[in-house]
Design a protein around this motif. Structure first.
Motif, PDB file in Angstrom:
ATOM      1  N   GLU A 246       0.856  -1.186   0.000  1.00  0.00           N
ATOM      2  CA  GLU A 246       0.000   0.000   0.000  1.00  0.00           C
ATOM      3  C   GLU A 246       0.887   1.229   0.000  1.00  0.00           C
ATOM      4  O   GLU A 246       1.836   1.325   0.794  1.00  0.00           O
ATOM      5  CB  GLU A 246      -0.892   0.000   1.233  1.00  0.00           C
ATOM      6  N   ILE A 247       0.590   2.179  -0.885  1.00  0.00           N
ATOM      7  CA  ILE A 247       1.336   3.431  -0.928  1.00  0.00           C
ATOM      8  C   ILE A 247       0.712   4.383   0.090  1.00  0.00           C
ATOM      9  O   ILE A 247      -0.354   4.954  -0.137  1.00  0.00           O
ATOM     10  CB  ILE A 247       1.327   4.061  -2.325  1.00  0.00           C
ATOM     11  N   ILE A 248       1.377   4.556   1.211  1.00  0.00           N
ATOM     12  CA  ILE A 248       0.851   5.376   2.304  1.00  0.00           C
ATOM     13  C   ILE A 248       0.766   6.846   1.897  1.00  0.00           C
ATOM     14  O   ILE A 248      -0.123   7.577   2.331  1.00  0.00           O
ATOM     15  CB  ILE A 248       1.738   5.217   3.563  1.00  0.00           C
ATOM     16  N   THR A 249       1.704   7.295   1.061  1.00  0.00           N
ATOM     17  CA  THR A 249       1.789   8.710   0.675  1.00  0.00           C
ATOM     18  C   THR A 249       1.288   8.941  -0.760  1.00  0.00           C
ATOM     19  O   THR A 249       1.729   9.862  -1.442  1.00  0.00           O
ATOM     20  CB  THR A 249       3.236   9.208   0.828  1.00  0.00           C
ATOM     21  N   HIS A 250       0.366   8.115  -1.207  1.00  0.00           N
ATOM     22  CA  HIS A 250      -0.191   8.213  -2.559  1.00  0.00           C
ATOM     23  C   HIS A 250      -0.842   9.581  -2.760  1.00  0.00           C
ATOM     24  O   HIS A 250      -1.533  10.094  -1.879  1.00  0.00           O
ATOM     25  CB  HIS A 250      -1.227   7.106  -2.754  1.00  0.00           C
ATOM     26  N   GLN A 251      -0.617  10.156  -3.952  1.00  0.00           N
ATOM     27  CA  GLN A 251      -1.170  11.475  -4.273  1.00  0.00           C
ATOM     28  C   GLN A 251      -2.213  11.377  -5.370  1.00  0.00           C
ATOM     29  O   GLN A 251      -2.188  10.464  -6.196  1.00  0.00           O
ATOM     30  CB  GLN A 251      -0.033  12.416  -4.679  1.00  0.00           C
ATOM     31  N   GLU A 252      -3.124  12.324  -5.386  1.00  0.00           N
ATOM     32  CA  GLU A 252      -4.304  12.254  -6.246  1.00  0.00           C
ATOM     33  C   GLU A 252      -3.975  12.189  -7.735  1.00  0.00           C
ATOM     34  O   GLU A 252      -4.704  11.561  -8.500  1.00  0.00           O
ATOM     35  CB  GLU A 252      -5.216  13.458  -5.980  1.00  0.00           C
ATOM     36  N   ASN A 253      -2.901  12.835  -8.150  1.00  0.00           N
ATOM     37  CA  ASN A 253      -2.621  12.899  -9.588  1.00  0.00           C
ATOM     38  C   ASN A 253      -1.749  11.748 -10.089  1.00  0.00           C
ATOM     39  O   ASN A 253      -1.321  11.740 -11.243  1.00  0.00           O
ATOM     40  CB  ASN A 253      -1.934  14.235  -9.921  1.00  0.00           C
ATOM     41  N   GLU A 254      -1.508  10.760  -9.253  1.00  0.00           N
ATOM     42  CA  GLU A 254      -0.655   9.648  -9.677  1.00  0.00           C
ATOM     43  C   GLU A 254      -1.447   8.641 -10.504  1.00  0.00           C
ATOM     44  O   GLU A 254      -2.602   8.353 -10.207  1.00  0.00           O
ATOM     45  CB  GLU A 254      -0.023   8.969  -8.461  1.00  0.00           C
ATOM     46  N   LYS A 255      -0.783   8.102 -11.513  1.00  0.00           N
ATOM     47  CA  LYS A 255      -1.452   7.185 -12.445  1.00  0.00           C
ATOM     48  C   LYS A 255      -1.187   5.729 -12.088  1.00  0.00           C
ATOM     49  O   LYS A 255      -1.129   4.863 -12.961  1.00  0.00           O
ATOM     50  CB  LYS A 255      -0.992   7.491 -13.872  1.00  0.00           C
ATOM     51  N   ILE A 256      -1.024   5.480 -10.814  1.00  0.00           N
ATOM     52  CA  ILE A 256      -0.862   4.122 -10.321  1.00  0.00           C
ATOM     53  C   ILE A 256      -1.823   3.929  -9.160  1.00  0.00           C
ATOM     54  O   ILE A 256      -2.248   4.906  -8.531  1.00  0.00           O
ATOM     55  CB  ILE A 256       0.590   3.832  -9.857  1.00  0.00           C
ATOM     56  N   PRO A 257      -2.186   2.677  -8.868  1.00  0.00           N
ATOM     57  CA  PRO A 257      -3.112   2.450  -7.752  1.00  0.00           C
ATOM     58  C   PRO A 257      -2.452   2.684  -6.402  1.00  0.00           C
ATOM     59  O   PRO A 257      -1.219   2.615  -6.280  1.00  0.00           O
ATOM     60  CB  PRO A 257      -3.501   0.975  -7.925  1.00  0.00           C
ATOM     61  N   LYS A 258      -3.246   2.951  -5.412  1.00  0.00           N
ATOM     62  CA  LYS A 258      -2.748   3.088  -4.051  1.00  0.00           C
ATOM     63  C   LYS A 258      -2.411   1.717  -3.471  1.00  0.00           C
ATOM     64  O   LYS A 258      -1.479   1.584  -2.670  1.00  0.00           O
ATOM     65  CB  LYS A 258      -3.806   3.777  -3.175  1.00  0.00           C
ATOM     66  N   ILE A 259      -3.149   0.696  -3.890  1.00  0.00           N
ATOM     67  CA  ILE A 259      -2.971  -0.674  -3.409  1.00  0.00           C
ATOM     68  C   ILE A 259      -2.442  -1.542  -4.539  1.00  0.00           C
ATOM     69  O   ILE A 259      -3.034  -1.575  -5.635  1.00  0.00           O
ATOM     70  CB  ILE A 259      -4.296  -1.275  -2.893  1.00  0.00           C
ATOM     71  N   PHE A 260      -1.317  -2.222  -4.308  1.00  0.00           N
ATOM     72  CA  PHE A 260      -0.767  -3.162  -5.277  1.00  0.00           C
ATOM     73  C   PHE A 260      -1.056  -4.584  -4.816  1.00  0.00           C
ATOM     74  O   PHE A 260      -0.812  -4.934  -3.652  1.00  0.00           O
ATOM     75  CB  PHE A 260       0.745  -2.984  -5.403  1.00  0.00           C
ATOM     76  N   ILE A 261      -1.574  -5.406  -5.714  1.00  0.00           N
ATOM     77  CA  ILE A 261      -1.734  -6.830  -5.457  1.00  0.00           C
ATOM     78  C   ILE A 261      -0.664  -7.562  -6.260  1.00  0.00           C
ATOM     79  O   ILE A 261      -0.722  -7.591  -7.494  1.00  0.00           O
ATOM     80  CB  ILE A 261      -3.149  -7.312  -5.832  1.00  0.00           C
ATOM     81  N   ASN A 262       0.311  -8.091  -5.570  1.00  0.00           N
ATOM     82  CA  ASN A 262       1.478  -8.724  -6.202  1.00  0.00           C
ATOM     83  C   ASN A 262       1.492 -10.218  -5.881  1.00  0.00           C
ATOM     84  O   ASN A 262       2.102 -10.654  -4.926  1.00  0.00           O
ATOM     85  CB  ASN A 262       2.768  -8.057  -5.716  1.00  0.00           C
ATOM     86  N   THR A 263       0.781 -10.989  -6.691  1.00  0.00           N
ATOM     87  CA  THR A 263       0.682 -12.417  -6.415  1.00  0.00           C
ATOM     88  C   THR A 263       1.737 -13.207  -7.184  1.00  0.00           C
ATOM     89  O   THR A 263       2.310 -12.696  -8.139  1.00  0.00           O
ATOM     90  CB  THR A 263      -0.719 -12.935  -6.785  1.00  0.00           C
TER      91      THR A 263
END
Length: 263
Positions: A246-263
């Motif tokens: 989880e990106i704790i410092t995720h910003q609104e204009n970022e083009k990536i998800p806040k949560i990564f599922i890495n299976t």
């Protein structure tokens, strides 16, 4: 290991702190214009952190650092000190590094800003630095080796004909500003550390236009490229989860998800 794994309450507080850190970087965007001084940017961020968000700027006074944020322009790699005599100019690339304390919990993030139009090479440098961070997030999950982060970053940066700074690394964060584990941005085959659910740390690759060599200026803080090449950095505070991060410092204009599922 238990000391660096965060419990539910820790994570609640870290997310609050992380949102503030992200908000500072979102708020300051319109102020990154030609002829503004880096000291003025520092003042704006200080007021926002302390008066609007009722938080504490973690950098201010840390090992006697004199300002509330770090501002690193062009060939400054990191830890640039805001200065009333230092003015931004068109074509500059600027890293703003924000760390806050809220309810005794730290978070840390930085990003690049351009001052007006910038040339293609400088734009590419910033893009590669950002992409190297984003790519590394795809390997973060419980049970994975921590040196995969540096392996991915180094390979990507060097494939794109830039260099990765090796002297400075990411770090655990939470109740302490800097804690275990340390996150190298290059591959260290001897690091056998395993990521565990509940770890919180920063990933903050510093990418140089030319060589990776650095020099520390007389103020004891400002780190510049040794050859005068430009440098770019992006940083996030990251939580390791059981299935990703989880990106704790995720910003609104970022083009990536806040949560990564890495299976």
């Amino acid at each position: 290991m238990k000391n660096i794994l965060k419990n539910k309450y820790d994570l609640q507080q870290i997310r609050i702190s992380g949102k503030i850190t992200a908000n500072v970087l979102e708020m300051i965007q319109p102020y990154i214009i030609p002829d503004i001084s880096t000291e003025e940017i520092n003042k704006i961020c200080h007021h926002y952190i302390t008066h609007v968000k009722k938080a504490i700027p973690a950098c201010l006074g840390y090992n006697n650092f004199p300002k509330s944020i770090c501002i690193s322009v062009n060939d400054v790699i990191c830890h640039g000190i805001p200065n009333k005599k230092s003015f931004l100019k068109t074509g500059d690339i600027v890293n703003i590094d924000v760390s806050v304390i809220k309810n005794n919990y730290y978070t840390d993030a930085s990003k690049m800003f351009s001052v007006g139009p910038i040339n293609k090479k400088n734009k590419l440098l910033c893009k590669i630095a950002q992409n190297s961070l984003y790519l590394s997030l795809k390997c973060i999950k419980h049970g994975a080796r921590i040196n995969n982060i540096g392996k991915i970053i180094q390979k990507y940066v060097e494939q794109n004909k830039f260099s990765i700074v090796k002297e400075y690394c990411g770090h655990g964060i939470g109740k302490n500003f800097h804690d275990l584990p340390y996150i190298l941005h290059f591959y260290n085959k001897n690091d056998s550390t395993i990521m565990r659910e509940g770890m919180v740390f920063t990933v903050e690759p510093m990418v140089n236009e030319k060589s990776s060599h650095t020099k520390c200026m007389e103020d004891g803080w400002t780190i510049k490229t040794k050859d005068g090449g430009l440098s770019a950095q992006y940083e996030h505070t990251i939580l390791v989860t059981d299935i990703g991060c989880e990106i704790i410092t995720h910003q609104e204009n970022e083009k990536i998800p806040k949560i990564f599922i890495n299976t």
